[in-house]
Motif scaffolding. Sequence first.
Motif, PDB file in Angstrom:
ATOM      1  N   LEU A   1       0.824  -1.206   0.000  1.00  0.00           N
ATOM      2  CA  LEU A   1       0.000   0.000   0.000  1.00  0.00           C
ATOM      3  C   LEU A   1       0.859   1.258   0.000  1.00  0.00           C
ATOM      4  N   ASP A   2       2.000   1.213   0.682  1.00  0.00           N
ATOM      5  CA  ASP A   2       2.926   2.345   0.627  1.00  0.00           C
ATOM      6  C   ASP A   2       3.411   2.563  -0.807  1.00  0.00           C
ATOM      7  N   TYR A   3       3.759   1.468  -1.480  1.00  0.00           N
ATOM      8  CA  TYR A   3       4.217   1.551  -2.868  1.00  0.00           C
ATOM      9  C   TYR A   3       3.099   2.075  -3.769  1.00  0.00           C
ATOM     10  N   ALA A   4       1.879   1.551  -3.572  1.00  0.00           N
ATOM     11  CA  ALA A   4       0.754   1.942  -4.423  1.00  0.00           C
ATOM     12  C   ALA A   4       0.349   3.392  -4.200  1.00  0.00           C
ATOM     13  N   ASN A   5       0.610   3.920  -3.018  1.00  0.00           N
ATOM     14  CA  ASN A   5       0.277   5.319  -2.728  1.00  0.00           C
ATOM     15  C   ASN A   5       1.355   6.288  -3.206  1.00  0.00           C
ATOM     16  N   SER A   6       2.529   5.772  -3.514  1.00  0.00           N
ATOM     17  CA  SER A   6       3.655   6.647  -3.842  1.00  0.00           C
ATOM     18  C   SER A   6       3.571   7.129  -5.288  1.00  0.00           C
ATOM     19  N   PRO A   7       3.704   8.431  -5.509  1.00  0.00           N
ATOM     20  CA  PRO A   7       3.720   8.946  -6.878  1.00  0.00           C
ATOM     21  C   PRO A   7       4.976   8.538  -7.636  1.00  0.00           C
ATOM     22  N   LYS A   8       5.937   7.936  -6.917  1.00  0.00           N
ATOM     23  CA  LYS A   8       7.190   7.533  -7.551  1.00  0.00           C
ATOM     24  C   LYS A   8       7.132   6.115  -8.128  1.00  0.00           C
ATOM     25  N   ASN A   9       6.021   5.398  -7.907  1.00  0.00           N
ATOM     26  CA  ASN A   9       5.986   4.045  -8.455  1.00  0.00           C
ATOM     27  C   ASN A   9       5.889   4.081  -9.983  1.00  0.00           C
ATOM     28  N   GLU A  10       6.258   2.967 -10.593  1.00  0.00           N
ATOM     29  CA  GLU A  10       6.439   2.931 -12.044  1.00  0.00           C
ATOM     30  C   GLU A  10       5.175   3.303 -12.816  1.00  0.00           C
ATOM     31  N   ILE A  11       4.026   2.891 -12.322  1.00  0.00           N
ATOM     32  CA  ILE A  11       2.781   3.117 -13.061  1.00  0.00           C
ATOM     33  C   ILE A  11       2.424   4.594 -13.084  1.00  0.00           C
ATOM     34  N   PHE A  12       2.507   5.268 -11.940  1.00  0.00           N
ATOM     35  CA  PHE A  12       2.200   6.688 -11.901  1.00  0.00           C
ATOM     36  C   PHE A  12       3.210   7.489 -12.720  1.00  0.00           C
TER      37      PHE A  12
ATOM     38  N   ALA B   1      -4.759   4.057  -2.005  1.00  0.00           N
ATOM     39  CA  ALA B   1      -4.558   2.666  -2.421  1.00  0.00           C
ATOM     40  C   ALA B   1      -5.453   1.730  -1.628  1.00  0.00           C
ATOM     41  N   SER B   2      -5.642   2.035  -0.352  1.00  0.00           N
ATOM     42  CA  SER B   2      -6.509   1.209   0.481  1.00  0.00           C
ATOM     43  C   SER B   2      -7.941   1.214  -0.040  1.00  0.00           C
ATOM     44  N   GLU B   3      -8.438   2.400  -0.415  1.00  0.00           N
ATOM     45  CA  GLU B   3      -9.787   2.497  -0.969  1.00  0.00           C
ATOM     46  C   GLU B   3      -9.868   1.802  -2.323  1.00  0.00           C
ATOM     47  N   ALA B   4      -8.802   1.890  -3.120  1.00  0.00           N
ATOM     48  CA  ALA B   4      -8.783   1.202  -4.406  1.00  0.00           C
ATOM     49  C   ALA B   4      -8.867  -0.308  -4.211  1.00  0.00           C
ATOM     50  N   CYS B   5      -8.175  -0.820  -3.190  1.00  0.00           N
ATOM     51  CA  CYS B   5      -8.264  -2.251  -2.866  1.00  0.00           C
ATOM     52  C   CYS B   5      -9.695  -2.629  -2.482  1.00  0.00           C
ATOM     53  N   ASP B   6     -10.319  -1.790  -1.669  1.00  0.00           N
ATOM     54  CA  ASP B   6     -11.699  -2.057  -1.243  1.00  0.00           C
ATOM     55  C   ASP B   6     -12.630  -2.134  -2.446  1.00  0.00           C
ATOM     56  N   ARG B   7     -12.459  -1.221  -3.384  1.00  0.00           N
ATOM     57  CA  ARG B   7     -13.348  -1.185  -4.547  1.00  0.00           C
ATOM     58  C   ARG B   7     -13.094  -2.383  -5.467  1.00  0.00           C
TER      59      ARG B   7
END
Length: 320
Positions: free
Chosen positions: A149-160, A262-268
């Motif tokens: 979730l830390d990775y998914a929230n980070s604007p530095k991850n590859e996808i963002f 990211a947590s809310e995205a997981c929930d959805r």
Amino acid sequence: MMNEIDLTKVDFEKPFMAGLMDGMPGGFFVYRGDETKKIIYANQKLLDIFDCDTWDEFVELTGGTFIGMVYARDRMIVHDYVRRARESGRTSGVTNYRIHTKKGVFKYVQNYANFVNDYVEGGLVYVFIAAARSTHDRLTGLPSMLNFLDYANSPKNEIFRSGKIPAMVAFDFFGFKVYNTRYGIQEGNKLLVEFSIILKDIFGKNSVSRFGEDHFYVLTCAGGIRERLDEVFERLSKANHGRTVPVRSGVYIYDMDDAVSASEACDRAKMACDVDRHSYMSFYNIFDKNLLEKERTRSFVLLNIGDALKNHEIEVYYQP
């Protein structure tokens, strides 16, 4: 030698015990091991974790039960963990889940529990709770829920950084409990490990996490998601020498005009995953906002059914 203290016979209201429990380095609580899961003691550090100043605030937030402490979307993970512990005969164990504090903050915690059969009170569960620190899942080696979730929230991850539209994907196996009963937990663990390898191969090791049991999550690009999911289904059908089960998946495609964590995205994604729990074949379902209202209704019922029964707002009638 000091006399040992039998905590099952101790009055928690006594000053000595209150000081002992509040002096612990983390949250400590005791709840009944029956269907109510009612909390009968909590130290001040537990209240602090939930950003509550008083016991009354904590009860208002959680309903005064262990299940009420757990974030709604993680309750199934906790239920599955408790069930497996009972089936294996374990009286203690560790599990991770999310909580939602009074200030609206999500926290990730690790729960150390021990079941005690008290001759006066009956079954009690003693729990120490602290911030989750594990970085990787012990079984699969995937990033832990916290790291993912830390990775998914980070604007530095590859996808963002790529500028592409992200998508969160939730995976749950069909019939995994039956699979474990038929083939054994060790064989079930082999299937979980093989599935984790499939996900890492297709989506990349940093973009995949196992939240517990058979609950997997992936952060990926929305473009080409259907083709990649078809590849997951195809490879899973041949995994473990054909001794496998189907998997259902839910996809939440990020709406750049509706920023969510990211947590809310997981929930959805999980909401979409759970739309059809009865069709025994691998499939995916795309999240739409109609699911949010259904989930709010479901959560309201789960949180309030106990009070409704207690206040006779719901009456139970038995056929003769």
